[in-house]
Design a protein around this motif. Sequence first.
Motif, PDB file in Angstrom:
ATOM      1  N   ALA A 204     -42.871  37.327   3.511  1.00 31.78           N
ATOM      2  CA  ALA A 204     -43.245  38.584   2.455  1.00 31.78           C
ATOM      3  C   ALA A 204     -42.485  39.653   3.019  1.00 31.78           C
ATOM      4  O   ALA A 204     -41.928  40.466   2.337  1.00 31.78           O
ATOM      5  CB  ALA A 204     -44.624  38.712   2.520  1.00 31.78           C
ATOM      6  N   MET A 205     -42.769  39.995   4.269  1.00 32.54           N
ATOM      7  CA  MET A 205     -42.174  41.406   4.886  1.00 32.54           C
ATOM      8  C   MET A 205     -40.351  41.338   4.790  1.00 32.54           C
ATOM      9  O   MET A 205     -39.814  42.298   4.388  1.00 32.54           O
ATOM     10  CB  MET A 205     -42.395  41.328   6.344  1.00 32.54           C
ATOM     11  N   ARG A 206     -39.924  40.121   5.009  1.00 30.15           N
ATOM     12  CA  ARG A 206     -38.257  39.955   4.541  1.00 30.15           C
ATOM     13  C   ARG A 206     -38.039  40.080   3.036  1.00 30.15           C
ATOM     14  O   ARG A 206     -36.890  41.031   3.051  1.00 30.15           O
ATOM     15  CB  ARG A 206     -38.036  38.567   5.097  1.00 30.15           C
ATOM     16  N   LEU A 207     -38.958  39.718   2.220  1.00 30.82           N
ATOM     17  CA  LEU A 207     -38.463  39.734   1.053  1.00 30.82           C
ATOM     18  C   LEU A 207     -38.615  41.380   0.489  1.00 30.82           C
ATOM     19  O   LEU A 207     -37.800  41.922  -0.380  1.00 30.82           O
ATOM     20  CB  LEU A 207     -39.487  38.893   0.037  1.00 30.82           C
ATOM     21  N   ASN A 208     -39.791  41.946   0.874  1.00 31.49           N
ATOM     22  CA  ASN A 208     -39.864  43.389   0.786  1.00 31.49           C
ATOM     23  C   ASN A 208     -38.757  44.207   1.447  1.00 31.49           C
ATOM     24  O   ASN A 208     -38.525  45.102   0.653  1.00 31.49           O
ATOM     25  CB  ASN A 208     -41.347  43.889   1.274  1.00 31.49           C
ATOM     26  N   ASP A 209     -38.336  43.836   2.722  1.00 33.50           N
ATOM     27  CA  ASP A 209     -37.185  44.773   3.442  1.00 33.50           C
ATOM     28  C   ASP A 209     -35.976  44.558   2.425  1.00 33.50           C
ATOM     29  O   ASP A 209     -35.190  45.474   2.166  1.00 33.50           O
ATOM     30  CB  ASP A 209     -36.929  44.002   4.732  1.00 33.50           C
ATOM     31  N   VAL A 210     -35.666  43.513   1.882  1.00 33.55           N
ATOM     32  CA  VAL A 210     -34.439  43.368   1.005  1.00 33.55           C
ATOM     33  C   VAL A 210     -34.532  43.988  -0.281  1.00 33.55           C
ATOM     34  O   VAL A 210     -33.726  44.719  -0.752  1.00 33.55           O
ATOM     35  CB  VAL A 210     -34.034  41.808   0.475  1.00 33.55           C
ATOM     36  N   ARG A 211     -35.875  44.078  -0.797  1.00 35.16           N
ATOM     37  CA  ARG A 211     -36.086  45.323  -1.912  1.00 35.16           C
ATOM     38  C   ARG A 211     -35.869  46.633  -1.876  1.00 35.16           C
ATOM     39  O   ARG A 211     -35.519  47.444  -2.498  1.00 35.16           O
ATOM     40  CB  ARG A 211     -37.400  44.792  -2.604  1.00 35.16           C
ATOM     41  N   ASP A 212     -36.496  46.969  -0.531  1.00 34.86           N
ATOM     42  CA  ASP A 212     -36.719  48.458  -0.049  1.00 34.86           C
ATOM     43  C   ASP A 212     -35.392  48.937   0.931  1.00 34.86           C
ATOM     44  O   ASP A 212     -35.446  50.095   1.003  1.00 34.86           O
ATOM     45  CB  ASP A 212     -37.724  48.532   0.802  1.00 34.86           C
ATOM     46  N   GLY A 213     -34.601  47.964   1.417  1.00 37.35           N
ATOM     47  CA  GLY A 213     -33.581  48.461   2.237  1.00 37.35           C
ATOM     48  C   GLY A 213     -33.997  49.128   3.664  1.00 37.35           C
ATOM     49  O   GLY A 213     -33.474  49.929   4.287  1.00 37.35           O
ATOM     50  N   THR A 214     -35.159  48.292   4.098  1.00 35.47           N
ATOM     51  CA  THR A 214     -35.910  48.682   5.234  1.00 35.47           C
ATOM     52  C   THR A 214     -35.941  47.273   6.114  1.00 35.47           C
ATOM     53  O   THR A 214     -35.097  46.318   5.821  1.00 35.47           O
ATOM     54  CB  THR A 214     -37.543  48.817   5.096  1.00 35.47           C
ATOM     55  N   SER A 215     -36.366  47.448   7.504  1.00 37.48           N
ATOM     56  CA  SER A 215     -36.322  46.504   8.580  1.00 37.48           C
ATOM     57  C   SER A 215     -37.539  46.300   9.066  1.00 37.48           C
ATOM     58  O   SER A 215     -37.755  45.776  10.448  1.00 37.48           O
ATOM     59  CB  SER A 215     -35.239  46.824   9.654  1.00 37.48           C
ATOM     60  N   VAL A 216     -38.742  46.392   8.319  1.00 41.35           N
ATOM     61  CA  VAL A 216     -40.129  46.295   8.882  1.00 41.35           C
ATOM     62  C   VAL A 216     -40.187  44.553   9.313  1.00 41.35           C
ATOM     63  O   VAL A 216     -40.580  44.391  10.413  1.00 41.35           O
ATOM     64  CB  VAL A 216     -41.151  46.460   7.978  1.00 41.35           C
ATOM     65  N   GLY A 217     -39.868  43.631   8.547  1.00 43.54           N
ATOM     66  CA  GLY A 217     -39.892  42.390   8.929  1.00 43.54           C
ATOM     67  C   GLY A 217     -39.398  42.152  10.359  1.00 43.54           C
ATOM     68  O   GLY A 217     -39.794  41.304  11.286  1.00 43.54           O
ATOM     69  N   LYS A 218     -37.950  42.592  10.381  1.00 41.71           N
ATOM     70  CA  LYS A 218     -37.250  42.233  11.722  1.00 41.71           C
ATOM     71  C   LYS A 218     -37.855  42.839  12.905  1.00 41.71           C
ATOM     72  O   LYS A 218     -38.053  42.279  13.808  1.00 41.71           O
ATOM     73  CB  LYS A 218     -35.814  43.033  11.602  1.00 41.71           C
ATOM     74  N   GLU A 219     -38.524  44.140  12.869  1.00 39.77           N
ATOM     75  CA  GLU A 219     -39.068  44.703  13.958  1.00 39.77           C
ATOM     76  C   GLU A 219     -40.261  43.990  14.284  1.00 39.77           C
ATOM     77  O   GLU A 219     -40.634  43.628  15.297  1.00 39.77           O
ATOM     78  CB  GLU A 219     -39.394  46.103  13.571  1.00 39.77           C
ATOM     79  N   VAL A 220     -41.307  43.564  13.301  1.00 39.09           N
ATOM     80  CA  VAL A 220     -42.230  42.877  13.458  1.00 39.09           C
ATOM     81  C   VAL A 220     -42.080  41.275  14.010  1.00 39.09           C
ATOM     82  O   VAL A 220     -42.633  41.013  14.771  1.00 39.09           O
ATOM     83  CB  VAL A 220     -43.191  42.774  12.250  1.00 39.09           C
ATOM     84  N   LEU A 221     -40.879  40.814  13.827  1.00 37.65           N
ATOM     85  CA  LEU A 221     -40.799  39.511  13.830  1.00 37.65           C
ATOM     86  C   LEU A 221     -40.286  39.379  15.585  1.00 37.65           C
ATOM     87  O   LEU A 221     -40.822  38.489  16.125  1.00 37.65           O
ATOM     88  CB  LEU A 221     -39.569  38.983  13.278  1.00 37.65           C
ATOM     89  N   GLU A 222     -39.619  40.273  16.097  1.00 33.91           N
ATOM     90  CA  GLU A 222     -39.255  40.608  17.409  1.00 33.91           C
ATOM     91  C   GLU A 222     -40.553  40.481  18.236  1.00 33.91           C
ATOM     92  O   GLU A 222     -40.716  39.864  19.314  1.00 33.91           O
ATOM     93  CB  GLU A 222     -38.364  41.721  17.734  1.00 33.91           C
ATOM     94  N   LYS A 223     -41.542  41.352  17.705  1.00 39.91           N
ATOM     95  CA  LYS A 223     -42.795  41.508  18.667  1.00 39.91           C
ATOM     96  C   LYS A 223     -43.756  40.388  18.709  1.00 39.91           C
ATOM     97  O   LYS A 223     -44.300  39.893  19.337  1.00 39.91           O
ATOM     98  CB  LYS A 223     -43.339  42.613  18.116  1.00 39.91           C
ATOM     99  N   TYR A 224     -43.587  39.671  17.420  1.00 40.96           N
ATOM    100  CA  TYR A 224     -44.457  38.588  17.196  1.00 40.96           C
ATOM    101  C   TYR A 224     -43.763  37.160  18.001  1.00 40.96           C
ATOM    102  O   TYR A 224     -44.845  36.533  18.520  1.00 40.96           O
ATOM    103  CB  TYR A 224     -44.504  38.158  15.833  1.00 40.96           C
ATOM    104  N   LYS A 225     -42.729  37.029  18.121  1.00 37.81           N
ATOM    105  CA  LYS A 225     -42.213  35.901  18.674  1.00 37.81           C
ATOM    106  C   LYS A 225     -42.378  36.360  20.057  1.00 37.81           C
ATOM    107  O   LYS A 225     -42.848  35.295  20.799  1.00 37.81           O
ATOM    108  CB  LYS A 225     -40.512  36.094  18.444  1.00 37.81           C
ATOM    109  N   ASP A 226     -42.303  37.402  20.767  1.00 33.63           N
ATOM    110  CA  ASP A 226     -42.666  37.886  22.212  1.00 33.63           C
ATOM    111  C   ASP A 226     -44.203  37.269  22.557  1.00 33.63           C
ATOM    112  O   ASP A 226     -44.505  36.736  23.328  1.00 33.63           O
ATOM    113  CB  ASP A 226     -42.185  39.262  22.414  1.00 33.63           C
ATOM    114  N   ALA A 227     -44.872  37.847  21.530  1.00 35.74           N
ATOM    115  CA  ALA A 227     -46.296  37.674  21.581  1.00 35.74           C
ATOM    116  C   ALA A 227     -46.762  35.900  21.573  1.00 35.74           C
ATOM    117  O   ALA A 227     -47.437  35.478  22.388  1.00 35.74           O
ATOM    118  CB  ALA A 227     -47.091  38.467  20.507  1.00 35.74           C
ATOM    119  N   LEU A 228     -45.989  35.325  20.749  1.00 28.66           N
ATOM    120  CA  LEU A 228     -46.323  33.796  20.709  1.00 28.66           C
ATOM    121  C   LEU A 228     -45.759  33.449  22.014  1.00 28.66           C
ATOM    122  O   LEU A 228     -46.466  32.451  22.525  1.00 28.66           O
ATOM    123  CB  LEU A 228     -45.584  33.393  19.498  1.00 28.66           C
ATOM    124  N   ASP A 229     -44.799  33.741  22.588  1.00 27.23           N
ATOM    125  CA  ASP A 229     -44.120  33.085  23.618  1.00 27.23           C
ATOM    126  C   ASP A 229     -45.175  33.429  24.997  1.00 27.23           C
ATOM    127  O   ASP A 229     -45.488  32.655  25.726  1.00 27.23           O
ATOM    128  CB  ASP A 229     -42.830  33.635  24.089  1.00 27.23           C
TER     129      ASP A 229
END
Length: 531
Positions: A204-229
Amino acid sequence: MPINISQYPKLTPQQAGHLRHFHNLSSAPHGDWPHMGSQEPAQEFLDAYRYQLATMAYASALTHYHRLPAMKSLFARLLHGLITKMLRREVWGYWYLTSQSGIMLDPDLKELRKPWADPIVRENIMYSGHLLLMTSLYAMLFDEDEFEREGSLTFLWNPLFWGMGAERFDYDNRSLQRAVVDEMARNDWVGVCCEPNLVFVLIAMRLNDVRDGTSVGKEVLEKYKDALDSKGMVSRDDLYKDWFVVKQGQTKPAKSVGFTAWAAAFMNTWNSDFVRAGFENHVKGFVTKVNGQVEVQHPMIAFAYREAMSTADTSQDPAQVLKSAREYYKAHKTDIKFPYNEPTFGYIVKWLSELGKTTELDEVLAYADTHLQPTWENGGLYYPRNDQATDDDGRWTQMDAFTGNAAIGYARLNVEDGMKKMYDSPWTRETLESRPYVDGLDLSQGVDCLRGVWDSEKGAVIVTLREWAGLGTDVSFSVESLPAGSWSVHTSQGGLINYEIAKRGRIVVDATVAANEEVDFVVLLDRQSQV
């Protein structure tokens, strides 16, 4: 016909039946939930209304994107109906009690927390996250901002004979997303999800980023992947952990392949190499192929099978190993004390469909069609609930509402990398503005849509409709956003009408579809006339 329409795949009767079942459920009167009753009465378990509705919405979105991209109004109305149901208090009202927590998830709890009714503001990711993705898909597929407007997602907490008056909680897609991100930040980026199943929120964050021209999903994904690891939540070699207990800082080992399958089906969008590399290790025992027969196995059988097959003796007969695993299950199944069955079958078929495991998926679905009571009602296909886990021989018999109403349909309607392709290449405003689409047609009009595509090379809109009720019906729809030029409308009934369009415009198509008749429509541009 001026072109060979057989080159355009059409939905099978089963695929069309699943879509119609989604329509039948989403259009039922408010307060009526036909065939959707769950095992756990308070809507807290994994087959609750919210999971059924979300999965039906995802299946519908995948079908529109990959199979019937020209059928805008049909899918807009279907997804809108599912989102409307998702906002009903019957779907999210469980949270008031659940917000107080309990010793099952927090064994150190000494007293219940103070409850809150707002289903979005804290913790409740398995409702708020699904609603976020449903509304983000709606915006992406139709370039529609209805659920992005302030206050468009309203929750009214108004029990009739309880409380000090009604409470109202207003959100929209972006404030909903901010609530999810804020909760992730408060819990070091993994705590909000309690399990690796937050993966779908990132879509969902990726889809919203494309609509808004933002990078929220990318920033969250990096932190989330680190947390999972860092928490050891996911692995190529073993099943994903069931959940992470934030307060105690502990992970809970998997009791089934269910959460692994569910998470992998969505994680394939942004971590495909990892997901695919772990598939054989994850699926072992839970989906078996013995003597040419592919079957889903009960978790206790699967773990016994996995343990036996992990020995160094490679000469073991898989058929004998499976037989022994089933004997173990029959001797120990009374040890299972948890009263509800996880929707493992549904999670597995979603996983197989996303990874394109066609052989396994086709055979598992064939098993369902043979043994799990496929049922047709009002043109819709579903599999009725059966709480018995297995038959006397240990073969799968269980069917929950999540799997029977939604997940099997999802698996049939999906394509390989279906979610991943939407994640990588979401439709944009420019995409949608540049191509024709069909308006004015939906599933309430007595026909199923089997084809609905725009072929830009041939300049043709191809639509195939089938009357399903045996009554016959009149249909009327428009083909919108057609480029200027000379157009002709052809039907398999023998009709031909010519039109001149001076600037981007529309053509209205009217037809009578006889009982059980299938009619093809081709709206064709004369390339020599194109401006």
